[in-house]
Write a protein that holds these residues in place. Structure first.
Motif, PDB file in Angstrom:
ATOM      1  N   LEU A   1       0.646  -1.346  -0.136  1.00 46.43           N
ATOM      2  CA  LEU A   1      -0.040   0.098  -0.010  1.00 46.43           C
ATOM      3  C   LEU A   1       0.794   1.230  -0.131  1.00 46.43           C
ATOM      4  N   GLU A   2       1.792   1.100   0.801  1.00 43.96           N
ATOM      5  CA  GLU A   2       2.589   2.271   0.907  1.00 43.96           C
ATOM      6  C   GLU A   2       3.616   2.488  -0.342  1.00 43.96           C
ATOM      7  N   ASP A   3       4.024   1.608  -0.877  1.00 52.25           N
ATOM      8  CA  ASP A   3       4.650   1.862  -2.272  1.00 52.25           C
ATOM      9  C   ASP A   3       3.745   2.011  -3.626  1.00 52.25           C
ATOM     10  N   GLY A   4       2.320   2.199  -3.161  1.00 54.40           N
ATOM     11  CA  GLY A   4       1.647   2.184  -4.419  1.00 54.40           C
ATOM     12  C   GLY A   4       1.346   1.027  -5.291  1.00 54.40           C
ATOM     13  N   LEU A   5       1.814  -0.119  -4.919  1.00 50.61           N
ATOM     14  CA  LEU A   5       1.315  -1.379  -5.777  1.00 50.61           C
ATOM     15  C   LEU A   5       0.163  -1.783  -5.559  1.00 50.61           C
ATOM     16  N   ILE A   6      -0.610  -1.618  -4.371  1.00 54.56           N
ATOM     17  CA  ILE A   6      -2.236  -1.943  -4.372  1.00 54.56           C
ATOM     18  C   ILE A   6      -2.688  -0.457  -3.853  1.00 54.56           C
ATOM     19  N   ASP A   7      -3.824  -0.246  -3.990  1.00 54.01           N
ATOM     20  CA  ASP A   7      -4.802   0.988  -3.631  1.00 54.01           C
ATOM     21  C   ASP A   7      -5.383   0.724  -2.309  1.00 54.01           C
ATOM     22  N   HIS A   8      -6.098  -0.415  -2.257  1.00 55.20           N
ATOM     23  CA  HIS A   8      -6.770  -0.706  -1.005  1.00 55.20           C
ATOM     24  C   HIS A   8      -7.080  -2.319  -1.018  1.00 55.20           C
ATOM     25  N   VAL A   9      -7.137  -2.970   0.223  1.00 54.27           N
ATOM     26  CA  VAL A   9      -7.732  -4.230   0.309  1.00 54.27           C
ATOM     27  C   VAL A   9      -9.263  -4.193   0.453  1.00 54.27           C
ATOM     28  N   ILE A  10      -9.802  -5.024  -0.543  1.00 53.29           N
ATOM     29  CA  ILE A  10     -11.187  -5.023  -0.747  1.00 53.29           C
ATOM     30  C   ILE A  10     -11.611  -5.877   0.433  1.00 53.29           C
ATOM     31  N   GLN A  11     -11.414  -7.310   0.403  1.00 53.95           N
ATOM     32  CA  GLN A  11     -11.673  -8.356   1.367  1.00 53.95           C
ATOM     33  C   GLN A  11     -10.846  -9.473   1.331  1.00 53.95           C
ATOM     34  N   PRO A  12     -10.928 -10.285   2.575  1.00 54.90           N
ATOM     35  CA  PRO A  12     -10.311 -11.514   2.458  1.00 54.90           C
ATOM     36  C   PRO A  12     -10.883 -12.437   1.584  1.00 54.90           C
ATOM     37  N   LEU A  13     -10.172 -13.565   0.826  1.00 52.35           N
ATOM     38  CA  LEU A  13     -10.776 -14.439   0.023  1.00 52.35           C
ATOM     39  C   LEU A  13     -10.896 -15.691   0.404  1.00 52.35           C
ATOM     40  N   ARG A  14      -9.613 -16.239   0.988  1.00 48.79           N
ATOM     41  CA  ARG A  14      -9.439 -17.570   1.442  1.00 48.79           C
ATOM     42  C   ARG A  14      -8.478 -17.725   2.299  1.00 48.79           C
ATOM     43  N   SER A  15      -8.174 -18.557   3.359  1.00 48.74           N
ATOM     44  CA  SER A  15      -7.222 -19.003   4.214  1.00 48.74           C
ATOM     45  C   SER A  15      -6.695 -20.444   3.783  1.00 48.74           C
ATOM     46  N   GLY A  16      -5.521 -20.676   3.272  1.00 52.24           N
ATOM     47  CA  GLY A  16      -4.880 -21.753   3.086  1.00 52.24           C
ATOM     48  C   GLY A  16      -3.861 -22.472   4.083  1.00 52.24           C
ATOM     49  N   LYS A  17      -3.398 -23.502   3.724  1.00 48.84           N
ATOM     50  CA  LYS A  17      -2.456 -24.115   4.472  1.00 48.84           C
ATOM     51  C   LYS A  17      -1.086 -23.501   4.430  1.00 48.84           C
ATOM     52  N   GLU A  18      -0.646 -22.967   3.150  1.00 46.47           N
ATOM     53  CA  GLU A  18       0.557 -22.061   3.072  1.00 46.47           C
ATOM     54  C   GLU A  18       0.217 -20.569   2.704  1.00 46.47           C
ATOM     55  N   ALA A  19      -0.913 -19.913   2.448  1.00 43.90           N
ATOM     56  CA  ALA A  19      -1.002 -18.661   2.350  1.00 43.90           C
ATOM     57  C   ALA A  19      -2.377 -18.246   2.691  1.00 43.90           C
ATOM     58  N   ASP A  20      -2.503 -16.886   2.811  1.00 43.01           N
ATOM     59  CA  ASP A  20      -3.758 -16.232   2.988  1.00 43.01           C
ATOM     60  C   ASP A  20      -4.136 -15.537   1.621  1.00 43.01           C
ATOM     61  N   LEU A  21      -5.377 -15.392   1.103  1.00 44.52           N
ATOM     62  CA  LEU A  21      -5.786 -14.552  -0.041  1.00 44.52           C
ATOM     63  C   LEU A  21      -6.472 -13.461   0.057  1.00 44.52           C
ATOM     64  N   PHE A  22      -6.161 -12.344  -0.394  1.00 44.43           N
ATOM     65  CA  PHE A  22      -7.140 -11.238  -0.205  1.00 44.43           C
ATOM     66  C   PHE A  22      -7.361 -10.695  -1.740  1.00 44.43           C
ATOM     67  N   ILE A  23      -8.399 -10.146  -1.764  1.00 42.56           N
ATOM     68  CA  ILE A  23      -8.936  -9.144  -2.996  1.00 42.56           C
ATOM     69  C   ILE A  23      -8.596  -8.023  -2.715  1.00 42.56           C
ATOM     70  N   VAL A  24      -7.791  -7.422  -3.725  1.00 38.87           N
ATOM     71  CA  VAL A  24      -7.261  -6.158  -3.586  1.00 38.87           C
ATOM     72  C   VAL A  24      -7.573  -5.372  -4.688  1.00 38.87           C
ATOM     73  N   GLU A  25      -7.395  -3.849  -4.738  1.00 39.64           N
ATOM     74  CA  GLU A  25      -7.602  -2.851  -5.909  1.00 39.64           C
ATOM     75  C   GLU A  25      -6.246  -2.502  -6.316  1.00 39.64           C
ATOM     76  N   THR A  26      -6.141  -2.360  -7.386  1.00 40.61           N
ATOM     77  CA  THR A  26      -4.546  -1.902  -8.118  1.00 40.61           C
ATOM     78  C   THR A  26      -5.176  -0.875  -9.042  1.00 40.61           C
ATOM     79  N   SER A  27      -3.903  -0.095  -9.492  1.00 38.52           N
ATOM     80  CA  SER A  27      -4.323   0.905 -10.670  1.00 38.52           C
ATOM     81  C   SER A  27      -4.758   0.163 -12.044  1.00 38.52           C
ATOM     82  N   GLN A  28      -4.438  -0.940 -12.147  1.00 33.45           N
ATOM     83  CA  GLN A  28      -4.598  -1.933 -13.187  1.00 33.45           C
ATOM     84  C   GLN A  28      -5.914  -2.685 -13.198  1.00 33.45           C
TER      85      GLN A  28
END
Length: 288
Positions: free
Chosen positions: A11-38
């Motif tokens: 967020l600080e580097d501008g790679l994503i604009d904001h976090v929309i919501q959590p998507l899923r939590s798995g055994k090796e990672a957590d997933l989030f839906i995010v908004e970017t400029s693209q």
């Protein structure tokens, strides 16, 4: 929602604009839906090794090339730097695999970047634009199950032709969008050539899918695509469009008894000739 700590730098580097919501939590990672400029993306936040569900990671990582002797030595010990290097290699392995598979025509999420333990990639959606469901969340007719299974077998064959075995493939690691199945979750993938466990993991992956689709298409429950494809792969006869039957018949070539007897007779004659020479030398006193 509260921004996950791992996503703050993006967020600080501008790679994503904001976090929309959590998507899923798995055994090796957590997933989030995010908004970017693209546009909307999926951010995969990797868990640390001690929090991951893979307790046999060493089996998966066997054969992975590390093109840096210092890094390789560091990974072999248990120092803080070594642990950090192992984590970076584990995470970057998925990015590399995704690019390789996408180039080979395998349906996987498109990766964009991986930084600070976060993989930013394509968000797979359904017809309504919502996150695509996993196969495990769906029910199919027999024809639908057969069609989707066939598409997956083609993609798995493409994966194997690029030296990649998923290693943890099941109905929980395949999404379904309008165009068909999409394979996800690849940080634990194996090298088909360099990993001694690759064949076992490959057959297990395919068997998991056979069991799942067999609930809807009973004939698939008893299929053996895994061993069939691996045998073709070893014989250098596997391609994305190679016809598959779902059956496997191990080669059981009968021993050539006549050839074995000929070898025995030849050895016997050679021994008789050797003894005859020794006897003749003993009579003439010319034994050396």
């Amino acid at each position: 929602m509260r921004t996950p700590k791992a996503l703050v730098p993006l967020l600080e580097d501008g790679l994503i604009d904001h976090v929309i919501q959590p998507l899923r939590s798995g055994k090796e990672a957590d997933l989030f839906i995010v908004e970017t400029s693209q546009g909307v993306r999926c951010a995969k936040v990797y868990k640390e090794a001690r929090s991951r569900g893979f307790r046999q990671a060493v089996l998966y990582q066997e054969g992975r090339a590390v093109r840096n002797s210092r890094r390789d030595r560091a990974m072999a010990n248990k120092s803080r730097f070594g642990r950090h290097e192992r984590e970076e290699v584990w995470q970057n392995a998925e990015v590399s695999a995704l690019f390789t598979l996408a180039d080979a025509g395998v349906r996987v999420p498109k990766p964009y970047l991986c930084v600070d333990g976060v993989l930013l990639m394509e968000l797979i959606v359904d017809d309504a634009g919502d996150p695509a469901p996993r196969l495990s969340d769906l029910v199919f007719t027999e024809d639908e199950a057969a069609t989707i299974h066939a598409a997956l077998m083609r993609d798995v064959a493409r994966m194997l032709c690029t030296d990649i075995v998923h290693g943890d493939l099941s109905e929980y690691n395949v999404l379904l969008d309008r165009a068909g199945p999409v394979i996800i979750d690849l940080p634990q993938h194996l090298s088909a050539v360099a990993n001694n466990s690759a064949a076992a993991f490959f057959v297990r992956d395919i068997d998991h899918l056979a069991i799942f689709f067999g609930r809807f298409a009973p004939k698939l429950a008893t299929s053996d695509y895994g061993r069939e494809m691996w045998a073709l792969y070893q014989a250098r006869a596997l391609g994305p469009e190679t016809p598959l039957t779902g059956t496997y018949h191990p080669e059981t070539t009968a021993p050539d008894i006549a050839a074995v007897l000929r070898e025995i007779d030849a050895a016997r004659r050679e021994e008789e000739q050797r003894r005859a020479r020794l006897a003749a030398q003993a009579e003439t006193g010319s034994i050396e």
